[in-house]
Write a protein that holds these residues in place. Structure first.
Motif, PDB file in Angstrom:
ATOM      1  N   TRP A 137       0.828   4.163  -2.720  1.00 39.88           N
ATOM      2  CA  TRP A 137       0.586   5.548  -2.314  1.00 39.88           C
ATOM      3  C   TRP A 137       1.668   6.459  -2.896  1.00 39.88           C
ATOM      4  O   TRP A 137       1.397   7.530  -3.425  1.00 39.88           O
ATOM      5  CB  TRP A 137       0.559   5.604  -0.786  1.00 39.88           C
ATOM      6  CG  TRP A 137       0.312   6.942  -0.208  1.00 39.88           C
ATOM      7  CD1 TRP A 137      -0.897   7.525   0.031  1.00 39.88           C
ATOM      8  CD2 TRP A 137       1.307   7.877   0.237  1.00 39.88           C
ATOM      9  NE1 TRP A 137      -0.709   8.767   0.597  1.00 39.88           N
ATOM     10  CE2 TRP A 137       0.627   9.001   0.738  1.00 39.88           C
ATOM     11  CE3 TRP A 137       2.700   7.871   0.268  1.00 39.88           C
ATOM     12  CZ2 TRP A 137       1.291  10.118   1.256  1.00 39.88           C
ATOM     13  CZ3 TRP A 137       3.370   8.982   0.781  1.00 39.88           C
ATOM     14  CH2 TRP A 137       2.661  10.085   1.270  1.00 39.88           C
ATOM     15  N   LYS A 138       2.926   6.000  -2.819  1.00 39.97           N
ATOM     16  CA  LYS A 138       4.019   6.819  -3.352  1.00 39.97           C
ATOM     17  C   LYS A 138       3.896   6.992  -4.869  1.00 39.97           C
ATOM     18  O   LYS A 138       4.180   8.060  -5.408  1.00 39.97           O
ATOM     19  CB  LYS A 138       5.371   6.168  -3.049  1.00 39.97           C
ATOM     20  CG  LYS A 138       5.874   6.341  -1.634  1.00 39.97           C
ATOM     21  CD  LYS A 138       7.294   5.790  -1.617  1.00 39.97           C
ATOM     22  CE  LYS A 138       7.992   5.899  -0.324  1.00 39.97           C
ATOM     23  NZ  LYS A 138       9.413   5.534  -0.422  1.00 39.97           N
ATOM     24  N   GLU A 197      -5.123  -2.797   1.724  1.00 41.08           N
ATOM     25  CA  GLU A 197      -4.317  -2.556   0.512  1.00 41.08           C
ATOM     26  C   GLU A 197      -5.119  -2.884  -0.750  1.00 41.08           C
ATOM     27  O   GLU A 197      -5.028  -2.175  -1.763  1.00 41.08           O
ATOM     28  CB  GLU A 197      -3.044  -3.407   0.564  1.00 41.08           C
ATOM     29  CG  GLU A 197      -2.013  -2.892   1.565  1.00 41.08           C
ATOM     30  CD  GLU A 197      -0.795  -3.812   1.683  1.00 41.08           C
ATOM     31  OE1 GLU A 197       0.319  -3.306   1.866  1.00 41.08           O
ATOM     32  OE2 GLU A 197      -0.964  -5.049   1.610  1.00 41.08           O
ATOM     33  N   ALA A 228      -8.271   2.874  -6.512  1.00 41.17           N
ATOM     34  CA  ALA A 228      -7.414   3.639  -7.438  1.00 41.17           C
ATOM     35  C   ALA A 228      -7.588   3.159  -8.883  1.00 41.17           C
ATOM     36  O   ALA A 228      -7.034   3.761  -9.801  1.00 41.17           O
ATOM     37  CB  ALA A 228      -5.957   3.510  -7.018  1.00 41.17           C
ATOM     38  N   LEU A 259       1.190   6.968  -6.668  1.00 42.42           N
ATOM     39  CA  LEU A 259       0.127   7.942  -6.958  1.00 42.42           C
ATOM     40  C   LEU A 259       0.620   9.351  -6.633  1.00 42.42           C
ATOM     41  O   LEU A 259       0.387  10.304  -7.382  1.00 42.42           O
ATOM     42  CB  LEU A 259      -1.142   7.608  -6.161  1.00 42.42           C
ATOM     43  CG  LEU A 259      -1.843   6.285  -6.546  1.00 42.42           C
ATOM     44  CD1 LEU A 259      -2.919   5.919  -5.520  1.00 42.42           C
ATOM     45  CD2 LEU A 259      -2.450   6.361  -7.955  1.00 42.42           C
ATOM     46  N   ARG A 260       1.338   9.451  -5.532  1.00 44.84           N
ATOM     47  CA  ARG A 260       1.884  10.754  -5.108  1.00 44.84           C
ATOM     48  C   ARG A 260       2.847  11.309  -6.162  1.00 44.84           C
ATOM     49  O   ARG A 260       2.922  12.509  -6.390  1.00 44.84           O
ATOM     50  CB  ARG A 260       2.595  10.536  -3.778  1.00 44.84           C
ATOM     51  CG  ARG A 260       3.286  11.702  -3.179  1.00 44.84           C
ATOM     52  CD  ARG A 260       2.306  12.532  -2.363  1.00 44.84           C
ATOM     53  NE  ARG A 260       2.970  13.699  -1.813  1.00 44.84           N
ATOM     54  CZ  ARG A 260       3.448  13.782  -0.574  1.00 44.84           C
ATOM     55  NH1 ARG A 260       3.276  12.787   0.258  1.00 44.84           N
ATOM     56  NH2 ARG A 260       4.049  14.869  -0.168  1.00 44.84           N
ATOM     57  N   GLN A 266      -7.503  -0.133  -1.387  1.00 48.64           N
ATOM     58  CA  GLN A 266      -6.765   1.010  -1.938  1.00 48.64           C
ATOM     59  C   GLN A 266      -6.529   0.816  -3.447  1.00 48.64           C
ATOM     60  O   GLN A 266      -6.707   1.733  -4.241  1.00 48.64           O
ATOM     61  CB  GLN A 266      -5.424   1.024  -1.193  1.00 48.64           C
ATOM     62  CG  GLN A 266      -4.651   2.288  -1.139  1.00 48.64           C
ATOM     63  CD  GLN A 266      -3.298   2.012  -0.439  1.00 48.64           C
ATOM     64  OE1 GLN A 266      -3.163   1.075   0.372  1.00 48.64           O
ATOM     65  NE2 GLN A 266      -2.307   2.809  -0.744  1.00 48.64           N
ATOM     66  N   GLY A 312       0.827  -1.198   0.000  1.00 44.49           N
ATOM     67  CA  GLY A 312       0.000   0.000   0.000  1.00 44.49           C
ATOM     68  C   GLY A 312       0.866   1.253   0.000  1.00 44.49           C
ATOM     69  O   GLY A 312       0.538   2.253  -0.648  1.00 44.49           O
ATOM     70  N   GLY A 313       1.995   1.187   0.708  1.00 39.50           N
ATOM     71  CA  GLY A 313       2.882   2.348   0.788  1.00 39.50           C
ATOM     72  C   GLY A 313       3.502   2.679  -0.571  1.00 39.50           C
ATOM     73  O   GLY A 313       3.572   3.840  -0.963  1.00 39.50           O
TER      74      GLY A 313
END
Ligand SMILES: Cc1ncc(COP(=O)(O)O)c(C=O)c1O
Length: 454
Positions: free
Chosen positions: A93-94, A116, A123, A96-97, A119, A89-90
């Protein structure tokens, strides 16, 4: 390009990286630190794209962000026109960031949590790579609950043996993928569930795979499985994802080539693409081909710069404590807290004395890191415990480790109370900071002290 390798050169006796004098830089920045080359990342991506897309135009490249997920690195690969593979998930997230869209992301992993998966479904990612029958159920439950169909790929253990480092073999037993024996059940199940749509098959045979032949075997097997899953689902698949694993040389292969040594890599992306694309084009030219390179994209695009902080000579002793020789040690300000693979996998990263770059390598040294662990010692060159460096190397000199761009920055630790290293990059000829060096305050920033009740 210098014979030392891409983007490395010498100027007035000093080692340069993308034209930056690394010894001078070590004089003004806190060591250890990383320096990345934006130009080299772009070149590596271009080489991969050209190798595969010139033979199978419908190839999509997904950078394996586990190799290095710093936002600046993700930005470079995005600018170079490729997508991204994530493993948590991290990392999702990165990605997408960093500006990737859901359609540019595939998500691997053996133990994805419900959160996750939610998420990923929310997305709208390109594919959740399902790793087990049990995960298939979980993805279905989550997507039904969210009222949104999940696009999935099914990861199979294709039972292909590889010659790489034992810790990097992933398709012959071990924890990854669905066992071949269970694929019929997997396919039946996957095609019956309402919450998901099987878009592709996935395999990944390991990392630093220095010969083409295991890929050929894996792709042959996968193409058979494509037919099987299509028959079960009654509709065609869209893609075959063959993972990463493309190697880079970690030794000077001109004088050291040994086909059984996984630090030697003379094969190029063109060699892999030639064999893989021929098989796909022959049997299923309609299928998109996905590849997930990590190491190849970033390894030789970064160096770690460190200082020698101490030196000593120690006697080599026999079983009765009689001196039988001596060893000269150089002790550095960086160890496996910065480059974990040097100990974890006994990985060989070439070392150069940056302020003595023109001097002959005429003496043998043992290199140690600063950590309170006898394992924090760098492996030597070519089956010895020693590194050949200039005999004049000593305290205050600057040591540069090459090819450390993959699997280092993200795996640094604060062990022994050592703040994690900073990272800089050369971008369009400018030196920029991409990760600030940690301070002592960072060592305690997550401690709750005094402790609080929960
Ligand atoms: C599923 C998957 N894809 C891609 C990669 C990237 O491999 P490499 O960095 O060797 O290209 C890995 C890492 O082993 C992986 O597990």
């Amino acid at each position: 390009m210098d014979s030392r390798g891409p983007h490395l050169g010498t100027r007035e006796g000093h080692l340069t990286f993308d034209d930056i004098d690394l010894a001078a830089l070590a004089g003004r920045l806190q060591t250890p630190f990383f320096v990345f080359s934006g130009g080299r990342i772009a070149e590596n991506v271009a080489t991969l794209r050209d190798a595969f897309q010139s033979r199978h135009p419908n190839t999509e490249v997904f950078f394996a962000s586990k190799a290095c997920s710093a936002l600046w690195v993700l930005e470079q690969v995005k600018k170079a026109g490729i997508n991204v593979e994530v493993n948590s998930g991290g990392e999702l997230w990165k990605a997408l960031r960093a500006g990737f869209t859901g359609r540019q992301i595939v998500f691997n992993g053996v133990a994805k949590t419900r959160a996750e998966i939610e998420q990923a479904v929310t997305a709208g990612i390109r594919a959740i790579v399902v790793d087990s029958l049990c995960e298939l159920e979980r993805v279905n439950e989550v997507s039904v609950a969210l009222g949104r169909e999940a696009d999935v790929a099914l990861r199979i253990d294709v039972r292909v043996q590889t010659e790489t480092h034992p810790g990097m073999r992933t398709a012959h037993g071990g924890k990854f993928g669905v066992d071949l024996i269970d694929v019929a059940e997997l396919f039946d199940q996957a095609c019956r569930l309402d919450g998901l749509w099987v878009r592709g098959l996935h395999l990944h045979i390991g990392s630093q795979i220095t010969s083409v032949e295991p890929y050929a075997r894996a792709v042959e097997k996968a193409l058979d499985l494509v037919e099987q899953v299509e028959a079960a689902c009654g509709r065609p698949l869209e893609f075959l994802d063959i993972g990463g694993g493309y190697p880079v040389p970690y030794v000077d292969t001109a004088d050291a080539y040994d086909a059984t040594d996984y630090f030697c890599a003379i094969t190029t992306p063109h060699d892999y693409a030639e064999a893989i694309c021929a098989l796909v084009n022959d049997r299923r030219p309609d299928l998109a081909l996905f590849i997930e390179p990590g190491r190849y994209v970033v390894s030789d695009a970064a160096v770690v710069v460190a200082h020698v902080e101490a030196e000593k000579t120690k006697r080599l002793l026999d079983a009765s404590d009689h001196p039988v020789g001596e060893e000269h040690w150089l002790l550095l300000d960086t160890g496996y807290n910065t480059i974990i693979e040097h100990t974890l996998a006994e990985w060989h990263f070439r070392a150069i004395v940056a302020n003595r770059a023109d001097e002959p390598a005429d003496a043998s040294f043992r290199l140690g890191g600063p950590l309170c662990d006898s394992g924090d010692v760098y492996v030597g060159d070519l089956g010895t415990p020693y590194r050949r460096l200039s005999a004049r190397t000593g305290v205050g000199d600057v040591i540069v480790f090459r090819d450390v761009g993959a699997y280092s920055l993200d795996t640094m630790t604060q062990y022994n109370g050592r703040p994690r290293a900073g990272a800089y990059a050369v971008e369009d000829g400018r030196l920029v900071i991409i990760r600030r060096p940690e301070t002592y305050e960072d060592l305690v920033s997550h401690d709750v002290w005094p402790a609080e009740p929960v």
